[in-house]
Write a protein that holds these residues in place. Structure first.
Motif, PDB file in Angstrom:
ATOM      1  N   VAL A  48       1.134  -1.131  -0.237  1.00 45.19           N
ATOM      2  CA  VAL A  48       0.178   0.286  -0.300  1.00 45.19           C
ATOM      3  C   VAL A  48       0.964   1.664   0.102  1.00 45.19           C
ATOM      4  O   VAL A  48       0.420   2.433  -1.148  1.00 45.19           O
ATOM      5  CB  VAL A  48      -0.726   0.321   1.274  1.00 45.19           C
ATOM      6  CG1 VAL A  48      -1.731   1.502   1.721  1.00 45.19           C
ATOM      7  CG2 VAL A  48      -1.714  -0.623   1.307  1.00 45.19           C
ATOM      8  N   THR A  52       1.310   3.690  -2.951  1.00 50.14           N
ATOM      9  CA  THR A  52       0.867   5.661  -2.757  1.00 50.14           C
ATOM     10  C   THR A  52       1.956   6.187  -3.327  1.00 50.14           C
ATOM     11  O   THR A  52       1.811   6.871  -3.578  1.00 50.14           O
ATOM     12  CB  THR A  52       0.535   5.665  -1.136  1.00 50.14           C
ATOM     13  OG1 THR A  52      -0.318   4.394  -0.911  1.00 50.14           O
ATOM     14  CG2 THR A  52      -0.039   7.217  -1.108  1.00 50.14           C
ATOM     15  N   ALA A  55       2.127   6.530  -6.692  1.00 52.88           N
ATOM     16  CA  ALA A  55       1.240   7.525  -7.564  1.00 52.88           C
ATOM     17  C   ALA A  55       1.440   9.093  -7.371  1.00 52.88           C
ATOM     18  O   ALA A  55       1.369   9.828  -7.722  1.00 52.88           O
ATOM     19  CB  ALA A  55       0.056   7.524  -6.806  1.00 52.88           C
ATOM     20  N   THR A  61      -1.563  13.236  -8.527  1.00 53.73           N
ATOM     21  CA  THR A  61      -1.591  14.014  -7.031  1.00 53.73           C
ATOM     22  C   THR A  61      -2.384  15.391  -7.767  1.00 53.73           C
ATOM     23  O   THR A  61      -2.994  16.586  -6.807  1.00 53.73           O
ATOM     24  CB  THR A  61      -0.360  15.198  -7.315  1.00 53.73           C
ATOM     25  OG1 THR A  61       0.156  15.471  -8.247  1.00 53.73           O
ATOM     26  CG2 THR A  61       0.199  14.839  -6.407  1.00 53.73           C
ATOM     27  N   PHE A 235      -5.582   7.264   6.320  1.00 54.94           N
ATOM     28  CA  PHE A 235      -5.814   7.427   4.552  1.00 54.94           C
ATOM     29  C   PHE A 235      -6.240   7.466   3.988  1.00 54.94           C
ATOM     30  O   PHE A 235      -7.187   9.246   3.176  1.00 54.94           O
ATOM     31  CB  PHE A 235      -5.383   6.266   3.562  1.00 54.94           C
ATOM     32  CG  PHE A 235      -3.840   5.559   3.120  1.00 54.94           C
ATOM     33  CD1 PHE A 235      -2.907   5.453   4.248  1.00 54.94           C
ATOM     34  CD2 PHE A 235      -3.726   5.691   1.763  1.00 54.94           C
ATOM     35  CE1 PHE A 235      -2.095   4.434   4.287  1.00 54.94           C
ATOM     36  CE2 PHE A 235      -2.211   4.993   1.669  1.00 54.94           C
ATOM     37  CZ  PHE A 235      -1.204   4.865   2.806  1.00 54.94           C
ATOM     38  N   CYS A 262      -8.535  11.689  -1.369  1.00 54.96           N
ATOM     39  CA  CYS A 262      -7.447  11.792  -1.945  1.00 54.96           C
ATOM     40  C   CYS A 262      -6.677  11.307  -3.302  1.00 54.96           C
ATOM     41  O   CYS A 262      -6.654  10.050  -2.467  1.00 54.96           O
ATOM     42  CB  CYS A 262      -6.325  11.609  -0.711  1.00 54.96           C
ATOM     43  SG  CYS A 262      -3.887  12.298  -1.139  1.00 54.96           S
ATOM     44  N   PHE A 264      -3.862   9.926  -4.680  1.00 52.32           N
ATOM     45  CA  PHE A 264      -3.099   9.130  -4.077  1.00 52.32           C
ATOM     46  C   PHE A 264      -3.190   8.056  -3.200  1.00 52.32           C
ATOM     47  O   PHE A 264      -2.724   6.812  -3.624  1.00 52.32           O
ATOM     48  CB  PHE A 264      -1.729   9.421  -3.758  1.00 52.32           C
ATOM     49  CG  PHE A 264      -1.895  11.424  -3.069  1.00 52.32           C
ATOM     50  CD1 PHE A 264      -1.183  12.344  -3.593  1.00 52.32           C
ATOM     51  CD2 PHE A 264      -1.351  10.368  -1.895  1.00 52.32           C
ATOM     52  CE1 PHE A 264      -1.243  13.163  -2.657  1.00 52.32           C
ATOM     53  CE2 PHE A 264      -1.121  11.650  -0.633  1.00 52.32           C
ATOM     54  CZ  PHE A 264      -1.052  13.068  -1.592  1.00 52.32           C
ATOM     55  N   ALA A 265      -4.191   8.457  -2.237  1.00 53.37           N
ATOM     56  CA  ALA A 265      -4.586   7.365  -1.026  1.00 53.37           C
ATOM     57  C   ALA A 265      -5.854   6.445  -1.483  1.00 53.37           C
ATOM     58  O   ALA A 265      -5.136   5.492  -1.050  1.00 53.37           O
ATOM     59  CB  ALA A 265      -5.713   8.519   0.094  1.00 53.37           C
ATOM     60  N   GLN A 266      -6.808   7.235  -3.441  1.00 53.96           N
ATOM     61  CA  GLN A 266      -6.767   5.399  -3.483  1.00 53.96           C
ATOM     62  C   GLN A 266      -6.213   5.009  -3.972  1.00 53.96           C
ATOM     63  O   GLN A 266      -6.577   3.933  -4.572  1.00 53.96           O
ATOM     64  CB  GLN A 266      -7.936   6.324  -4.192  1.00 53.96           C
ATOM     65  CG  GLN A 266      -8.703   7.478  -4.005  1.00 53.96           C
ATOM     66  CD  GLN A 266     -10.241   7.551  -5.054  1.00 53.96           C
ATOM     67  OE1 GLN A 266     -11.149   6.814  -5.604  1.00 53.96           O
ATOM     68  NE2 GLN A 266     -10.204   9.122  -4.950  1.00 53.96           N
ATOM     69  N   HIS A 267      -5.196   5.821  -4.851  1.00 55.51           N
ATOM     70  CA  HIS A 267      -4.179   4.662  -5.222  1.00 55.51           C
ATOM     71  C   HIS A 267      -3.672   3.392  -4.739  1.00 55.51           C
ATOM     72  O   HIS A 267      -3.201   2.220  -4.642  1.00 55.51           O
ATOM     73  CB  HIS A 267      -3.048   5.021  -6.387  1.00 55.51           C
ATOM     74  CG  HIS A 267      -3.811   5.682  -7.076  1.00 55.51           C
ATOM     75  ND1 HIS A 267      -3.257   4.771  -9.148  1.00 55.51           N
ATOM     76  CD2 HIS A 267      -4.150   7.392  -8.210  1.00 55.51           C
ATOM     77  CE1 HIS A 267      -4.166   5.566  -9.832  1.00 55.51           C
ATOM     78  NE2 HIS A 267      -4.188   7.420  -9.292  1.00 55.51           N
ATOM     79  N   GLY A 268      -3.552   3.814  -2.959  1.00 55.66           N
ATOM     80  CA  GLY A 268      -3.099   2.955  -2.418  1.00 55.66           C
ATOM     81  C   GLY A 268      -4.356   1.718  -2.058  1.00 55.66           C
ATOM     82  O   GLY A 268      -3.672   0.981  -1.358  1.00 55.66           O
TER      83      GLY A 268
END
Ligand code: GLU
Length: 376
Positions: A48, A52, A55, A61, A235, A262, A264-268
């Motif tokens: 994760v 992130t 990302a 971003t 996150f 957010c 990049f948090a969603q990519h995590g």
């Protein structure tokens, strides 16, 4: 200047207040063990973090779709039979998901049935939506179906179901959920299912999500979260599973309140769904061990029902209250004398109890229970 009547009746989060309080006491040099805030004491999994960072390095971003990253919605939809991306909304934690749910379904004066004890934010979120929380007692932490039935009237709009439960750790059996589902159908009610702890069910107990009852999906809003399941509390990624029209309504609101979660948090979060589950299963087994350890210690001090899920004990401390003292006074006294922070039961709508989070390092748990025993 006068503030709105709406905000004047809202109380601050009674769990979140422990974050700055514990920090302040520690800065003052106190040795504080916090068993207050519910948060896994483990690192966010490496895949994760890596996704992130990737990302961020890839300049993910910018704004994204207000409903959530399409690939994240699609991946989540695959986990729910009969569900498509149009049924998934991504929010800033399941806290905001629940807020959006009540905003989408409540008109002024509408009632939402909330079994108590209950998580601290339900009542305030319902009030913020113009609704009225109607608190219904539970029986030994399980749903009191007769009491729920009696609370239903023409103003009732929804029944809230939180399993595994915060603060009691109760997990509701399928037959009780089926009865709740029949009530919702009979009286044309929404069902709001807070399933933030769905992964944390112990003793190989079978867990039933309300989503498993296919004939109520047209009136069901499930909220879940990456926070606890994947140790990603900061996150702020949660989601809803709901009928497409309800999802669209919640996303419409979201578009005015925060915009997208957010990016990049969603990519995590997307990477979390793909990760090897061995680590998560080991972590759950460790929590079960801590549940057993904490239950043995706590039930030697107070009457306590063994939790089947989540990561809380909710013992009855009423025999230890001083004259006129509430659970708030007890928790303050314990914190002052021992440095152990727990959340008063009255904050969850049931005085005479405290909530103890056992998702803590083992040596801290043992030290906290030693200190508590000393003072009792
Ligand atoms: N839900 C967790 C708890 O009950 C985190 C704090 C909060 O959001 O209320 O402790």
């Amino acid at each position: 200047m006068r503030l709105s009547k709406r905000i004047e009746v809202i109380e601050g989060s009674k769990t979140a207040r422990f974050i700055p309080l514990v920090e302040k006491l520690r800065q003052e040099g106190r040795s504080v063990i916090s068993l207050a805030i519910g948060e896994p004491p483990v690192d966010t999994p490496e895949p994760v973090i890596a996704a992130t960072i990737d990302a961020l390095n890839g300049q993910k971003t910018r704004y994204s779709d207000m409903a959530g990253l399409p690939q994240l919605r699609a991946a989540l939809a695959r986990e729910f039979p009969g569900c498509g991306p149009e049924n998934i909304g991504i929010f800033n934690g399941s806290k905001q998901a629940l807020y959006a749910a009540f905003q989408a379904i409540c008109d002024p004066g509408d009632e939402v049935i909330v079994p108590v004890p209950c998580w601290v934010s339900f009542s305030e979120q319902i009030k913020l939506a113009g609704g009225r929380p109607v608190f219904v007692p539970t029986a030994d932490h399980q749903l009191d179906l007769d009491a729920i039935q009696r609370a239903i009237n023409t103003k009732t709009r929804a029944i809230l179901v939180n399993s595994p439960n915060n603060p009691t750790g109760a997990v509701y059996p399928r037959q009780d959920l089926e009865k709740i589902a029949r009530m919702a159908q009979k009286h044309d009610l929404f069902l709001v299912a807070d399933e933030a702890y769905h992964f944390f069910v112990y003793d190989e107990l079978s867990y039933t999500s309300l989503y498993a009852l296919a004939d109520v999906r047209d009136r069901l809003i499930v909220t879940r979260s990456f926070s606890k399941h994947y140790a990603m509390t900061g996150f702020r990624v949660g989601y809803t599973v709901a009928p497409a029209a309800v999802t669209a309504a919640m996303v419409r609101l979201h578009g005015h309140v925060t915009g997208n979660v957010c990016t990049f948090a969603q990519h995590g979060a997307l990477a979390a769904l793909d990760m090897d589950t061995d680590l998560l299963i080991r972590r759950r087994a460790d929590l079960q061990r801590k549940r057993d350890l904490a239950f043995d210690q706590v039930s030697a001090m107070f009457p306590c029902i063994r939790p089947q899920g989540a990561f809380y004990l909710f013992p009855d401390i009423s025999d230890h209250l001083h004259r006129g003292e509430t659970s708030g006074g007890f928790a303050a006294r314990i914190l002052e004398k021992t440095g152990v922070a727990v959340v008063p039961g009255e904050d969850f709508g049931l005085d005479g109890h405290v909530r103890i989070c056992f998702a803590a390092p083992e040596e801290q748990l043992m030290e906290a229970f030693n200190r508590l025993r000393g003072v009792l």
